[in-house]
Design a protein around this motif. Structure first.
Motif, PDB file in Angstrom:
ATOM      1  N   ALA A   3      14.504   9.973   4.977  1.00  0.00           N
ATOM      2  CA  ALA A   3      14.622   8.833   4.151  1.00  0.00           C
ATOM      3  C   ALA A   3      14.067   7.602   4.873  1.00  0.00           C
ATOM      4  O   ALA A   3      13.452   6.890   4.125  1.00  0.00           O
ATOM      5  CB  ALA A   3      16.106   8.286   3.743  1.00  0.00           C
ATOM      6  N   LEU A   4      14.262   7.424   6.172  1.00  0.00           N
ATOM      7  CA  LEU A   4      13.580   6.245   6.800  1.00  0.00           C
ATOM      8  C   LEU A   4      12.199   6.695   6.882  1.00  0.00           C
ATOM      9  O   LEU A   4      11.465   5.386   6.791  1.00  0.00           O
ATOM     10  CB  LEU A   4      14.215   6.153   8.174  1.00  0.00           C
ATOM     11  N   LEU A   5      11.635   7.368   7.408  1.00  0.00           N
ATOM     12  CA  LEU A   5      10.167   7.671   7.420  1.00  0.00           C
ATOM     13  C   LEU A   5       9.692   7.690   5.995  1.00  0.00           C
ATOM     14  O   LEU A   5       8.533   7.036   5.836  1.00  0.00           O
ATOM     15  CB  LEU A   5      10.099   9.091   7.927  1.00  0.00           C
ATOM     16  N   ALA A   6      10.283   8.159   5.044  1.00  0.00           N
ATOM     17  CA  ALA A   6       9.666   8.189   3.661  1.00  0.00           C
ATOM     18  C   ALA A   6       9.635   6.768   3.172  1.00  0.00           C
ATOM     19  O   ALA A   6       8.490   6.497   2.430  1.00  0.00           O
ATOM     20  CB  ALA A   6      10.547   8.825   2.587  1.00  0.00           C
ATOM     21  N   ALA A   7      10.402   5.948   3.378  1.00  0.00           N
ATOM     22  CA  ALA A   7      10.459   4.322   3.093  1.00  0.00           C
ATOM     23  C   ALA A   7       9.456   3.741   3.878  1.00  0.00           C
ATOM     24  O   ALA A   7       8.715   3.022   3.411  1.00  0.00           O
ATOM     25  CB  ALA A   7      11.865   3.751   3.598  1.00  0.00           C
ATOM     26  N   ARG A   8       9.061   4.097   4.954  1.00  0.00           N
ATOM     27  CA  ARG A   8       7.862   3.733   5.484  1.00  0.00           C
ATOM     28  C   ARG A   8       6.520   4.002   5.045  1.00  0.00           C
ATOM     29  O   ARG A   8       5.710   3.300   4.786  1.00  0.00           O
ATOM     30  CB  ARG A   8       8.082   3.809   7.014  1.00  0.00           C
ATOM     31  N   LEU A   9       6.526   5.172   4.720  1.00  0.00           N
ATOM     32  CA  LEU A   9       5.278   5.725   4.127  1.00  0.00           C
ATOM     33  C   LEU A   9       5.020   5.329   2.889  1.00  0.00           C
ATOM     34  O   LEU A   9       3.779   5.069   2.170  1.00  0.00           O
ATOM     35  CB  LEU A   9       5.489   7.558   4.171  1.00  0.00           C
ATOM     36  N   LYS A  10       6.121   5.099   2.096  1.00  0.00           N
ATOM     37  CA  LYS A  10       5.986   4.719   0.734  1.00  0.00           C
ATOM     38  C   LYS A  10       5.217   3.043   0.615  1.00  0.00           C
ATOM     39  O   LYS A  10       4.514   2.711  -0.264  1.00  0.00           O
ATOM     40  CB  LYS A  10       7.371   4.469   0.022  1.00  0.00           C
ATOM     41  N   ALA A  11       5.370   2.189   1.909  1.00  0.00           N
ATOM     42  CA  ALA A  11       4.748   1.162   1.990  1.00  0.00           C
ATOM     43  C   ALA A  11       3.171   1.189   1.951  1.00  0.00           C
ATOM     44  O   ALA A  11       2.522   0.294   1.337  1.00  0.00           O
ATOM     45  CB  ALA A  11       5.410   0.396   3.162  1.00  0.00           C
ATOM     46  N   ILE A  12       2.813   2.179   2.295  1.00  0.00           N
ATOM     47  CA  ILE A  12       1.297   2.251   2.535  1.00  0.00           C
ATOM     48  C   ILE A  12       0.864   3.421   1.491  1.00  0.00           C
ATOM     49  O   ILE A  12      -0.386   3.649   1.390  1.00  0.00           O
ATOM     50  CB  ILE A  12       0.782   2.804   4.004  1.00  0.00           C
ATOM     51  N   ALA A  13       1.605   4.164   0.811  1.00  0.00           N
ATOM     52  CA  ALA A  13       1.156   5.116  -0.181  1.00  0.00           C
ATOM     53  C   ALA A  13       1.009   4.313  -1.521  1.00  0.00           C
ATOM     54  O   ALA A  13       1.392   4.838  -2.429  1.00  0.00           O
ATOM     55  CB  ALA A  13       2.178   6.418  -0.421  1.00  0.00           C
ATOM     56  N   GLU A  14       0.113   3.291  -1.366  1.00  0.00           N
ATOM     57  CA  GLU A  14      -0.307   2.683  -2.593  1.00  0.00           C
ATOM     58  C   GLU A  14      -1.672   2.010  -2.401  1.00  0.00           C
ATOM     59  O   GLU A  14      -1.872   1.392  -1.435  1.00  0.00           O
ATOM     60  CB  GLU A  14       0.717   1.539  -2.767  1.00  0.00           C
ATOM     61  N   PRO A  15      -2.641   2.262  -3.540  1.00  0.00           N
ATOM     62  CA  PRO A  15      -3.968   1.903  -3.136  1.00  0.00           C
ATOM     63  C   PRO A  15      -4.258   0.569  -2.959  1.00  0.00           C
ATOM     64  O   PRO A  15      -5.009   0.224  -2.053  1.00  0.00           O
ATOM     65  CB  PRO A  15      -4.578   2.377  -4.649  1.00  0.00           C
ATOM     66  N   THR A  16      -3.298  -0.373  -3.680  1.00  0.00           N
ATOM     67  CA  THR A  16      -3.630  -1.835  -3.394  1.00  0.00           C
ATOM     68  C   THR A  16      -3.248  -2.274  -2.026  1.00  0.00           C
ATOM     69  O   THR A  16      -3.899  -3.007  -1.357  1.00  0.00           O
ATOM     70  CB  THR A  16      -3.036  -2.572  -4.418  1.00  0.00           C
ATOM     71  N   ARG A  17      -1.998  -1.881  -1.568  1.00  0.00           N
ATOM     72  CA  ARG A  17      -1.468  -2.268  -0.236  1.00  0.00           C
ATOM     73  C   ARG A  17      -2.558  -1.686   0.742  1.00  0.00           C
ATOM     74  O   ARG A  17      -2.586  -2.239   1.791  1.00  0.00           O
ATOM     75  CB  ARG A  17      -0.142  -1.610  -0.236  1.00  0.00           C
ATOM     76  N   LEU A  18      -3.163  -0.536   0.537  1.00  0.00           N
ATOM     77  CA  LEU A  18      -4.095  -0.091   1.698  1.00  0.00           C
ATOM     78  C   LEU A  18      -5.277  -0.945   1.646  1.00  0.00           C
ATOM     79  O   LEU A  18      -5.664  -1.232   2.893  1.00  0.00           O
ATOM     80  CB  LEU A  18      -4.644   1.584   1.186  1.00  0.00           C
ATOM     81  N   ARG A  19      -5.681  -1.458   0.705  1.00  0.00           N
ATOM     82  CA  ARG A  19      -6.861  -2.122   0.278  1.00  0.00           C
ATOM     83  C   ARG A  19      -6.373  -3.538   1.093  1.00  0.00           C
ATOM     84  O   ARG A  19      -7.210  -4.333   1.636  1.00  0.00           O
ATOM     85  CB  ARG A  19      -7.299  -2.248  -1.032  1.00  0.00           C
ATOM     86  N   LEU A  20      -5.229  -3.974   0.896  1.00  0.00           N
ATOM     87  CA  LEU A  20      -4.804  -5.316   1.573  1.00  0.00           C
ATOM     88  C   LEU A  20      -4.896  -5.248   2.991  1.00  0.00           C
ATOM     89  O   LEU A  20      -5.149  -6.095   3.661  1.00  0.00           O
ATOM     90  CB  LEU A  20      -3.424  -5.631   0.891  1.00  0.00           C
ATOM     91  N   LEU A  21      -4.224  -4.205   3.590  1.00  0.00           N
ATOM     92  CA  LEU A  21      -4.286  -3.985   5.186  1.00  0.00           C
ATOM     93  C   LEU A  21      -5.735  -3.893   5.452  1.00  0.00           C
ATOM     94  O   LEU A  21      -5.833  -4.803   6.360  1.00  0.00           O
ATOM     95  CB  LEU A  21      -3.552  -2.687   5.185  1.00  0.00           C
ATOM     96  N   SER A  22      -6.570  -3.320   4.625  1.00  0.00           N
ATOM     97  CA  SER A  22      -8.407  -3.253   5.324  1.00  0.00           C
ATOM     98  C   SER A  22      -8.580  -4.637   5.016  1.00  0.00           C
ATOM     99  O   SER A  22      -9.402  -4.868   5.936  1.00  0.00           O
ATOM    100  CB  SER A  22      -8.909  -2.203   4.205  1.00  0.00           C
TER     101      SER A  22
END
Lengths: 121, 121
Positions: free
Chosen positions: A29-48
């Motif tokens: 559950a903990l790992l999935a929660a962290r992965l959910k944060a980056i499993a989104e196109p907009t958020r990946l682009r924001l990080l980039s």
DNA sequence: CTTTGGCATAGATGTTCGTCGATCGATCGG
DNA sequence: CCGATCGATCGACGAACATCTATGCCAAAG
């Protein structure tokens, strides 16, 4: 449940024997929660986008244009990334600057590599 | 939506100058889709359970018990993991065996490390 | 051929998520 | 102080998702 012919050996009703302890539910559950944060196109682009800026920091007005979304939506995603420990927020004057947390993404990648295959008790 | 320095339209300076090109939307969508497959507690546990079995393969009847979910739900998650390229499905007799794709998870972790900070090329 | 058991699919349902418009506190320039 | 701007929060809406029950398909057993 009947065991398949060649592989069943256990005394239980399991088809294939188990060698290691699987990932506990809490850790999953903990790992999935962290992965959910980056499993989104907009958020990946924001990080980039943040990483692409000088000093690896950017304010919201730098990001709304490139991702072509409303300012509340961008703020929402940035909040999620901060909560996940991937970005830091620093307010200077009227502007809020977001910067990458060094090693955060790499750390998450490392956890991903080792969590599935390597957690015997 | 105006920037403190004169508003720019292109990749030149806005609040902070840009040093690299950000992640393209198409690449972000593709990477996010792969991450979504593992950004779920049950699917992480299923991957771990498959890895914990001898020969790194397991049939559905091995997995429904440990994750405490119905068989259709487990099949649903396994289908997503296969579609993401993380598991393979092999039918032997009446049983469907799922096995880890070697290096798939590590490859995803590597892409994650390099996509945000690395050059898009 | 009929039955049994493993697994996938279909349909339904409650929840989570991404997005927006509207609004509000905070900050800076006159 | 006054007006303007940056950014966060709120409330709402539609889409996506995780889960279930019911059912269908296929292979092996009798």
């Amino acid at each position: 449940m009947v065991s398949p012919p060649p592989l069943a050996e256990s005394t239980t009703d399991v088809c294939t024997p188990v060698r290691r302890d699987p990932m506990p539910a809490a850790q999953a559950a903990l790992l999935a929660a962290r992965l959910k944060a980056i499993a989104e196109p907009t958020r990946l682009r924001l990080l980039s986008l943040v990483a692409a800026h000088d000093g690896q920091e950017a304010c919201v007005c730098d990001l709304t244009g490139p991702v072509d979304l409303s300012q509340p939506t961008v703020s929402h995603h940035l909040k999620i990334l901060v909560a996940a420990g991937l970005l830091t927020r620093t307010k200077r004057g009227s502007w809020a600057f977001y910067a990458l947390v060094p090693g955060a993404l790499e750390g998450l990648a490392d956890v991903l590599r080792s969590s599935v295959a390597g957690s015997p008790s």
